[in-house]
Motif scaffolding. Structure first.
Motif, PDB file in Angstrom:
ATOM      1  N   UNK A  14       0.770  -1.328   0.083  1.00 37.58           N
ATOM      2  CA  UNK A  14      -0.068   0.002   0.088  1.00 37.58           C
ATOM      3  C   UNK A  14       0.792   1.206   0.111  1.00 37.58           C
ATOM      4  N   UNK A  15       1.765   1.370   0.941  1.00 39.31           N
ATOM      5  CA  UNK A  15       3.010   2.457   0.787  1.00 39.31           C
ATOM      6  C   UNK A  15       3.330   2.665  -0.519  1.00 39.31           C
ATOM      7  N   UNK A  16       3.714   1.381  -1.344  1.00 41.72           N
ATOM      8  CA  UNK A  16       4.452   1.767  -2.523  1.00 41.72           C
ATOM      9  C   UNK A  16       3.617   2.371  -3.536  1.00 41.72           C
ATOM     10  N   UNK A  17       2.439   1.724  -3.548  1.00 38.59           N
ATOM     11  CA  UNK A  17       1.213   2.409  -4.450  1.00 38.59           C
ATOM     12  C   UNK A  17       0.903   3.980  -4.094  1.00 38.59           C
ATOM     13  N   UNK A  18       1.068   3.994  -2.842  1.00 37.62           N
ATOM     14  CA  UNK A  18       0.722   5.318  -2.467  1.00 37.62           C
ATOM     15  C   UNK A  18       1.826   6.466  -2.817  1.00 37.62           C
ATOM     16  N   UNK A  19       3.325   5.987  -2.631  1.00 40.55           N
ATOM     17  CA  UNK A  19       4.348   6.719  -2.933  1.00 40.55           C
ATOM     18  C   UNK A  19       4.471   7.128  -4.682  1.00 40.55           C
ATOM     19  N   UNK A  20       3.924   6.004  -5.136  1.00 40.67           N
ATOM     20  CA  UNK A  20       3.919   6.006  -6.805  1.00 40.67           C
ATOM     21  C   UNK A  20       2.875   7.131  -7.150  1.00 40.67           C
ATOM     22  N   UNK A  21       1.665   6.975  -6.727  1.00 36.73           N
ATOM     23  CA  UNK A  21       0.481   7.964  -6.896  1.00 36.73           C
ATOM     24  C   UNK A  21       1.033   9.280  -6.655  1.00 36.73           C
ATOM     25  N   UNK A  22       1.701   9.573  -5.512  1.00 37.44           N
ATOM     26  CA  UNK A  22       2.017  10.889  -5.180  1.00 37.44           C
ATOM     27  C   UNK A  22       3.256  11.586  -6.246  1.00 37.44           C
ATOM     28  N   UNK A  23       4.106  10.796  -6.386  1.00 32.80           N
ATOM     29  CA  UNK A  23       5.012  11.056  -7.492  1.00 32.80           C
ATOM     30  C   UNK A  23       4.520  11.376  -8.701  1.00 32.80           C
ATOM     31  N   UNK A  24       3.448  10.581  -9.326  1.00 33.85           N
ATOM     32  CA  UNK A  24       3.018  10.813 -10.616  1.00 33.85           C
ATOM     33  C   UNK A  24       2.121  12.314 -10.573  1.00 33.85           C
ATOM     34  N   UNK A  25       1.832  12.535  -9.429  1.00 34.12           N
ATOM     35  CA  UNK A  25       1.002  13.942  -9.333  1.00 34.12           C
ATOM     36  C   UNK A  25       1.625  14.993  -8.774  1.00 34.12           C
ATOM     37  N   UNK A  27       3.099  15.943  -5.954  1.00 33.24           N
ATOM     38  CA  UNK A  27       2.880  16.446  -4.959  1.00 33.24           C
ATOM     39  C   UNK A  27       3.326  15.534  -3.612  1.00 33.24           C
ATOM     40  N   UNK A  28       3.614  16.274  -2.272  1.00 33.05           N
ATOM     41  CA  UNK A  28       3.897  15.332  -1.387  1.00 33.05           C
ATOM     42  C   UNK A  28       2.999  14.560  -0.646  1.00 33.05           C
ATOM     43  N   UNK A  29       3.374  13.516   0.174  1.00 33.96           N
ATOM     44  CA  UNK A  29       2.457  12.696   0.735  1.00 33.96           C
ATOM     45  C   UNK A  29       1.300  13.118   1.490  1.00 33.96           C
ATOM     46  N   UNK A  30       1.448  14.226   2.167  1.00 30.76           N
ATOM     47  CA  UNK A  30       0.430  14.911   3.007  1.00 30.76           C
ATOM     48  C   UNK A  30      -0.544  15.723   2.067  1.00 30.76           C
ATOM     49  N   UNK A  31      -0.358  16.225   1.054  1.00 34.25           N
ATOM     50  CA  UNK A  31      -1.057  16.902   0.202  1.00 34.25           C
ATOM     51  C   UNK A  31      -1.913  15.810  -0.570  1.00 34.25           C
ATOM     52  N   UNK A  32      -1.347  14.799  -1.034  1.00 35.16           N
ATOM     53  CA  UNK A  32      -1.982  13.452  -1.753  1.00 35.16           C
ATOM     54  C   UNK A  32      -3.060  12.918  -0.664  1.00 35.16           C
ATOM     55  N   UNK A  33      -2.755  12.540   0.419  1.00 35.27           N
ATOM     56  CA  UNK A  33      -3.837  11.976   1.396  1.00 35.27           C
ATOM     57  C   UNK A  33      -5.021  12.879   1.670  1.00 35.27           C
ATOM     58  N   UNK A  34      -4.511  14.303   1.950  1.00 33.99           N
ATOM     59  CA  UNK A  34      -5.596  15.248   2.028  1.00 33.99           C
ATOM     60  C   UNK A  34      -6.615  15.511   0.667  1.00 33.99           C
TER      61      UNK A  34
END
Length: 113
Positions: A14-25, A27-34
């Motif tokens: 899940x962490x790897x998927x989340x990191x990949x999604x944030x990198x593609x967009x 933005x940082x991790x906090x902004x992505x989750x918000x």
């Protein structure tokens, strides 16, 4: 003003998927989750209910309402618009001048005094 950070444990996949999604967009991790949380809250979407079913049920509801509106419009046309148009057409159509329906009776040779 600095924000405080906290830790949450996630599965590695899940962490790897989340990191990949944030990198593609970009933005940082906090902004992505918000952004993800804001999206679900704003649109009142439950992520645990299949999304396709909710859209499909919404489409069916809208289709039923549109069918009801069409039925109402057809009823109005059938019961109000067409009869009114027919009455107006009859009212304004030219009378045929071939033969008068009523004739005035005239008394010949009599003086009315």
């Amino acid at each position: 003003m600095s924000s405080r950070f906290s830790r949450v444990s996630f599965h590695t996949d899940t962490v790897e998927r989340f990191k990949q999604y944030a990198i593609e967009n970009d933005v940082n991790y906090t902004e992505t989750l918000e952004a993800m949380l804001d999206f679900f809250e704003k649109h009142s979407i439950d992520p645990f209910v299949p999304f396709d079913n909710s859209i499909h049920s919404l489409k069916l509801l809208i289709d039923k309402r549109m069918d009801a509106v069409v039925a109402i419009l057809r009823q109005i046309e059938r019961e109000q618009t067409k009869p009114t148009k027919e009455m107006l057409d009859r009212l304004f159509e030219k009378q045929s001048e071939s033969k008068p329906m009523y004739r005035e009776k005239k008394s010949f040779g009599r003086d009315t005094q």
